[in-house]
Design a protein around this motif. Structure first.
Motif, PDB file in Angstrom:
ATOM      1  N   UNK A 105       0.829  -1.205   0.000  1.00  0.00           N
ATOM      2  CA  UNK A 105       0.000   0.000   0.000  1.00  0.00           C
ATOM      3  C   UNK A 105       0.865   1.258   0.000  1.00  0.00           C
ATOM      4  N   UNK A 106       1.968   1.224   0.740  1.00  0.00           N
ATOM      5  CA  UNK A 106       2.899   2.357   0.726  1.00  0.00           C
ATOM      6  C   UNK A 106       3.562   2.514  -0.641  1.00  0.00           C
ATOM      7  N   UNK A 107       3.941   1.391  -1.249  1.00  0.00           N
ATOM      8  CA  UNK A 107       4.525   1.451  -2.590  1.00  0.00           C
ATOM      9  C   UNK A 107       3.540   2.075  -3.577  1.00  0.00           C
ATOM     10  N   UNK A 108       2.283   1.672  -3.451  1.00  0.00           N
ATOM     11  CA  UNK A 108       1.245   2.203  -4.327  1.00  0.00           C
ATOM     12  C   UNK A 108       1.021   3.692  -4.060  1.00  0.00           C
ATOM     13  N   UNK A 109       0.957   4.059  -2.788  1.00  0.00           N
ATOM     14  CA  UNK A 109       0.693   5.448  -2.419  1.00  0.00           C
ATOM     15  C   UNK A 109       1.776   6.394  -2.905  1.00  0.00           C
ATOM     16  N   UNK A 110       3.023   5.958  -2.875  1.00  0.00           N
ATOM     17  CA  UNK A 110       4.134   6.846  -3.219  1.00  0.00           C
ATOM     18  C   UNK A 110       4.768   6.528  -4.571  1.00  0.00           C
ATOM     19  N   UNK A 111       4.046   5.770  -5.394  1.00  0.00           N
ATOM     20  CA  UNK A 111       4.572   5.394  -6.709  1.00  0.00           C
ATOM     21  C   UNK A 111       4.755   6.622  -7.591  1.00  0.00           C
ATOM     22  N   UNK A 115       4.569   1.659 -13.298  1.00  0.00           N
ATOM     23  CA  UNK A 115       5.284   0.419 -12.974  1.00  0.00           C
ATOM     24  C   UNK A 115       5.380   0.182 -11.473  1.00  0.00           C
ATOM     25  N   UNK A 116       5.740   1.217 -10.730  1.00  0.00           N
ATOM     26  CA  UNK A 116       5.842   1.084  -9.271  1.00  0.00           C
ATOM     27  C   UNK A 116       4.460   0.887  -8.652  1.00  0.00           C
ATOM     28  N   UNK A 117       3.457   1.554  -9.185  1.00  0.00           N
ATOM     29  CA  UNK A 117       2.096   1.380  -8.673  1.00  0.00           C
ATOM     30  C   UNK A 117       1.620  -0.057  -8.896  1.00  0.00           C
ATOM     31  N   UNK A 118       1.934  -0.607 -10.055  1.00  0.00           N
ATOM     32  CA  UNK A 118       1.567  -1.994 -10.351  1.00  0.00           C
ATOM     33  C   UNK A 118       2.309  -2.954  -9.434  1.00  0.00           C
ATOM     34  N   UNK A 119       3.572  -2.695  -9.188  1.00  0.00           N
ATOM     35  CA  UNK A 119       4.332  -3.529  -8.260  1.00  0.00           C
ATOM     36  C   UNK A 119       3.727  -3.452  -6.860  1.00  0.00           C
ATOM     37  N   UNK A 120       3.320  -2.261  -6.450  1.00  0.00           N
ATOM     38  CA  UNK A 120       2.651  -2.107  -5.164  1.00  0.00           C
ATOM     39  C   UNK A 120       1.376  -2.929  -5.089  1.00  0.00           C
ATOM     40  N   UNK A 121       0.601  -2.946  -6.163  1.00  0.00           N
ATOM     41  CA  UNK A 121      -0.620  -3.753  -6.209  1.00  0.00           C
ATOM     42  C   UNK A 121      -0.293  -5.247  -6.156  1.00  0.00           C
ATOM     43  N   UNK A 122       0.780  -5.654  -6.805  1.00  0.00           N
ATOM     44  CA  UNK A 122       1.193  -7.064  -6.735  1.00  0.00           C
ATOM     45  C   UNK A 122       1.531  -7.453  -5.299  1.00  0.00           C
ATOM     46  N   UNK A 123       2.261  -6.590  -4.618  1.00  0.00           N
ATOM     47  CA  UNK A 123       2.655  -6.850  -3.231  1.00  0.00           C
ATOM     48  C   UNK A 123       1.423  -6.864  -2.320  1.00  0.00           C
ATOM     49  N   UNK A 180      -3.333   9.237  -2.677  1.00  0.00           N
ATOM     50  CA  UNK A 180      -2.045   8.847  -2.082  1.00  0.00           C
ATOM     51  C   UNK A 180      -2.131   8.862  -0.546  1.00  0.00           C
ATOM     52  N   UNK A 181      -2.740   9.903   0.000  1.00  0.00           N
ATOM     53  CA  UNK A 181      -2.907   9.962   1.454  1.00  0.00           C
ATOM     54  C   UNK A 181      -3.794   8.836   1.972  1.00  0.00           C
ATOM     55  N   UNK A 182      -4.833   8.521   1.218  1.00  0.00           N
ATOM     56  CA  UNK A 182      -5.737   7.442   1.638  1.00  0.00           C
ATOM     57  C   UNK A 182      -4.980   6.124   1.704  1.00  0.00           C
ATOM     58  N   UNK A 183      -4.176   5.820   0.687  1.00  0.00           N
ATOM     59  CA  UNK A 183      -3.470   4.536   0.681  1.00  0.00           C
ATOM     60  C   UNK A 183      -2.313   4.507   1.675  1.00  0.00           C
ATOM     61  N   UNK A 184      -1.745   5.655   1.981  1.00  0.00           N
ATOM     62  CA  UNK A 184      -0.774   5.700   3.077  1.00  0.00           C
ATOM     63  C   UNK A 184      -1.505   5.406   4.399  1.00  0.00           C
ATOM     64  N   UNK A 185      -2.706   5.950   4.549  1.00  0.00           N
ATOM     65  CA  UNK A 185      -3.520   5.662   5.732  1.00  0.00           C
ATOM     66  C   UNK A 185      -3.924   4.202   5.799  1.00  0.00           C
TER      67      UNK A 185
END
Length: 193
Positions: A105-111, A115-123, A180-185
């Motif tokens: 979720x942090x990877x997704x929030x700060x992507x 590519x990084x957002x997709x990796x965050x979703x995979x994780x 981004x703030x929501x997914x960091x939360x």
């Protein structure tokens, strides 16, 4: 003397049963909160698609791939999740799943890019894939078999609250802050669980 001993034993047994009921419901609540998280992550990209398109300058097809990344790892993890729940125990598996989901979720929030957002979703998919199997194992171990169907239905109902939260409440939050703030939360929520 025997009557006093019997009363003490009965009181101790009653106290033990009450403590086990509290532990059962506490355990259940924590795992259900993780399961709600799984449903939230499953549905969230649809609610914030316009924001994601703007953030990553992405097409609808690219966003579809981003959303689907969750399902790839979640599907592949079902058999390993069952094996882990059986060998490591529900507590460890759920704790690890929540930590992994928080990282994703942090990877997704700060992507910075798609590519990084997709990796965050995979994780995230790896982390939350551990919740359903763990919940069903907990239900089988901590609840009487005659209540298994009822508690399973309650579990699915409560899990779907995550999908509800990923709809209007999520769009309202995103309108007042940012996705981004929501997914960091959500990452913090995962860590708290």
């Amino acid at each position: 003397m025997a009557a006093a001993s019997s009363i003490t034993a009965h009181a101790t047994l009653h106290s033990l049963r009450a403590r086990m009921r509290r532990l059962r419901w506490l355990s259940y609540t924590l795992v259900v909160l993780g399961y709600i998280l799984a449903y939230f992550h499953r549905m969230a990209p649809a609610s914030i698609a316009p924001d994601l398109q703007r953030a990553f300058n992405a097409s609808g097809a690219a966003l579809g791939s981003l959303a689907a990344a969750y399902f790839y790892t979640s599907t592949l993890m079902q058999i390993p999740a069952g094996i882990m729940a059986d060998t490591l125990g529900v507590r460890r598996v759920v704790a690890a799943g929540c930590l992994i989901a928080a990282l994703g979720s942090l990877m997704f929030a700060y992507a910075g890019g798609l590519g990084m957002a997709t990796l965050g979703r995979l994780v995230v998919g790896v982390g939350v894939s551990l919740m359903f199997i763990s919940l069903m194992k907990l239900n089988a171990e901590w609840f009487h078999e005659r209540h298994y169907g009822s508690i399973g239905g309650l579990s699915l109902f409560l899990g779907n609250l995550g999908a509800v939260l990923a709809a209007t409440p999520l769009t309202w939050l995103v309108a007042h802050t940012s996705w981004r703030n929501v997914f960091a939360g959500v990452a913090v929520y995962s860590l708290v669980i």
